[in-house]
Design a protein around this motif. Sequence first.
Motif, PDB file in Angstrom:
ATOM      1  N   GLY A 298     -14.517  -6.526  10.797  1.00  0.00           N
ATOM      2  CA  GLY A 298     -14.106  -7.200  12.016  1.00  0.00           C
ATOM      3  C   GLY A 298     -12.731  -7.806  12.029  1.00  0.00           C
ATOM      4  N   GLY A 299     -11.924  -7.575  10.983  1.00  0.00           N
ATOM      5  CA  GLY A 299     -10.592  -8.160  10.984  1.00  0.00           C
ATOM      6  C   GLY A 299      -9.534  -7.105  11.160  1.00  0.00           C
ATOM      7  N   ASN A 300      -8.285  -7.477  10.857  1.00  0.00           N
ATOM      8  CA  ASN A 300      -7.217  -6.501  10.842  1.00  0.00           C
ATOM      9  C   ASN A 300      -7.172  -5.839   9.480  1.00  0.00           C
ATOM     10  OD1 ASN A 300      -6.251  -6.939  13.451  1.00  0.00           O
ATOM     11  ND2 ASN A 300      -5.183  -8.781  12.777  1.00  0.00           N
ATOM     12  N   MET A 301      -6.278  -4.866   9.351  1.00  0.00           N
ATOM     13  CA  MET A 301      -6.087  -4.224   8.049  1.00  0.00           C
ATOM     14  C   MET A 301      -5.575  -5.251   7.054  1.00  0.00           C
ATOM     15  SD  MET A 301      -5.446  -0.841   6.830  1.00  0.00           S
ATOM     16  CE  MET A 301      -4.744  -0.247   5.304  1.00  0.00           C
ATOM     17  N   LEU A 302      -6.246  -5.329   5.904  1.00  0.00           N
ATOM     18  CA  LEU A 302      -5.880  -6.228   4.808  1.00  0.00           C
ATOM     19  C   LEU A 302      -5.915  -7.703   5.204  1.00  0.00           C
ATOM     20  CD1 LEU A 302      -2.923  -4.241   3.284  1.00  0.00           C
ATOM     21  CD2 LEU A 302      -5.170  -4.468   2.336  1.00  0.00           C
TER      22      LEU A 302
ATOM     23  N   LEU B 152       0.843  -1.214   0.000  1.00  0.00           N
ATOM     24  CA  LEU B 152       0.000   0.000   0.000  1.00  0.00           C
ATOM     25  C   LEU B 152       0.872   1.256   0.000  1.00  0.00           C
ATOM     26  CD1 LEU B 152      -2.700   1.438   0.268  1.00  0.00           C
ATOM     27  CD2 LEU B 152      -2.614   1.059   2.693  1.00  0.00           C
ATOM     28  N   GLY B 153       1.921   1.234   0.857  1.00  0.00           N
ATOM     29  CA  GLY B 153       2.832   2.373   0.872  1.00  0.00           C
ATOM     30  C   GLY B 153       3.541   2.562  -0.448  1.00  0.00           C
TER      31      GLY B 153
ATOM     32  N   ILE C  86     -10.066  -1.383   0.366  1.00  0.00           N
ATOM     33  CA  ILE C  86     -10.168  -2.818   0.663  1.00  0.00           C
ATOM     34  C   ILE C  86      -9.634  -3.100   2.059  1.00  0.00           C
ATOM     35  CG2 ILE C  86      -9.222  -5.063   0.035  1.00  0.00           C
ATOM     36  CD1 ILE C  86      -9.597  -4.377  -2.815  1.00  0.00           C
ATOM     37  N   GLY C  87      -8.491  -2.440   2.398  1.00  0.00           N
ATOM     38  CA  GLY C  87      -7.968  -2.618   3.749  1.00  0.00           C
ATOM     39  C   GLY C  87      -8.929  -2.118   4.802  1.00  0.00           C
ATOM     40  N   LEU C  88      -9.552  -0.977   4.521  1.00  0.00           N
ATOM     41  CA  LEU C  88     -10.503  -0.416   5.481  1.00  0.00           C
ATOM     42  C   LEU C  88     -11.736  -1.296   5.617  1.00  0.00           C
ATOM     43  CD1 LEU C  88     -10.345   2.239   7.027  1.00  0.00           C
ATOM     44  CD2 LEU C  88     -11.882   3.217   5.371  1.00  0.00           C
ATOM     45  N   PHE C  89     -12.138  -1.902   4.496  1.00  0.00           N
ATOM     46  CA  PHE C  89     -13.305  -2.779   4.500  1.00  0.00           C
ATOM     47  C   PHE C  89     -13.060  -4.002   5.369  1.00  0.00           C
ATOM     48  CE2 PHE C  89     -16.635  -5.093   2.007  1.00  0.00           C
ATOM     49  CZ  PHE C  89     -17.642  -4.192   2.312  1.00  0.00           C
TER      50      PHE C  89
END
Lengths: 81, 100, 144
Positions: free
Chosen positions: C92-96, B68-69, C84-87
């Motif tokens: 309920g999960g972690n980022m990505l 992402l970065g 997608i990471g935010l979703f």
Amino acid sequence: MIQLYLQTGILILMVITGVAALLVDDLLAAIILFSAFSFFAVLIYLTLGAPDVAFTEAVVGVVSTTFFIIALNGLRRRCSK
Amino acid sequence: MKLFSYLSLGLMVVVLFATAGGLPVLFDKNSPAAVNVSPRYIEESHRETGSPNFVTAVLADYRGYDTLGETTVIFTAGVAAVLLLRTGRKNGDDSGVDGE
Amino acid sequence: MNRRFGSVVLDTAFRYLVPFILVYAVYVLIHGEDSPGGGFQAGALFGIAIVLEHLVHGDKAFLKIPGTWAVAVAGGGALFYGLIGLFCILSGGNMLQYGMLPLMQDVVERHVLGILGIEIGVTICVMATIVAIFNALTGREDLL
């Protein structure tokens, strides 16, 4: 052992094309020598067993060569005006 | 100034040649890069991520935040290049208007 | 900008090359999980295809991202990745953490879809960045 000789040869060719790209006067020749340098980088990544990096390097070499030639075209048009 | 640059170049060459002998041999299984985290990726990545390719598993799953970065860096570099090229073109066009 | 870029040989060769580059880019994107390749390479191939199409056909090009829209599309690609990471966080999960995406029943399929999604984001970002730099180089951002 043959891999060592292959890598040594490719590295020497890389140094030669890199220095020649710096020293040559014609800009188009410098661009082509730089793309040759990029191609030797692709070969050395392949011999090191990293096809992913080699693929990226090949694509980036094509993109940068295209950009250089477009910029050179614009430069020539601006200078000839 | 030129002498200084040649001196620093020579020093750099000496340092590089002196330290190149300490590098691990290629494809060495006991090199520091291969003993810590690589076996875990090779053994567990297919079960943990379901991806058949280690590179994709590391790039998109274990180091997804890193990618992402990287994407943000590419976007920032592109924006910077576009801004630089635009200002240069505008100053150049003031002398003669381009007939498009 | 309707003048020719190169000679007749170059223009004809580019005209036949562009569809193959597009097909190969789609292959690299979709198949990138099993073979070398992925989002960055596919994006660069798409960008090269669009640039060659511009060079050959000029303003009548079939594929084009006009003017400063290219920068916005590039930002949209990076935003798609971040979303997608935010979703994943919102469900309920972690980022990505692709296993938490509420898409399919199977965890492995969710993983594959998540990886494909972020690679599409990277592809859009890289492609639009290349087209934006090309537009700025040839002075095409006035077309907006």
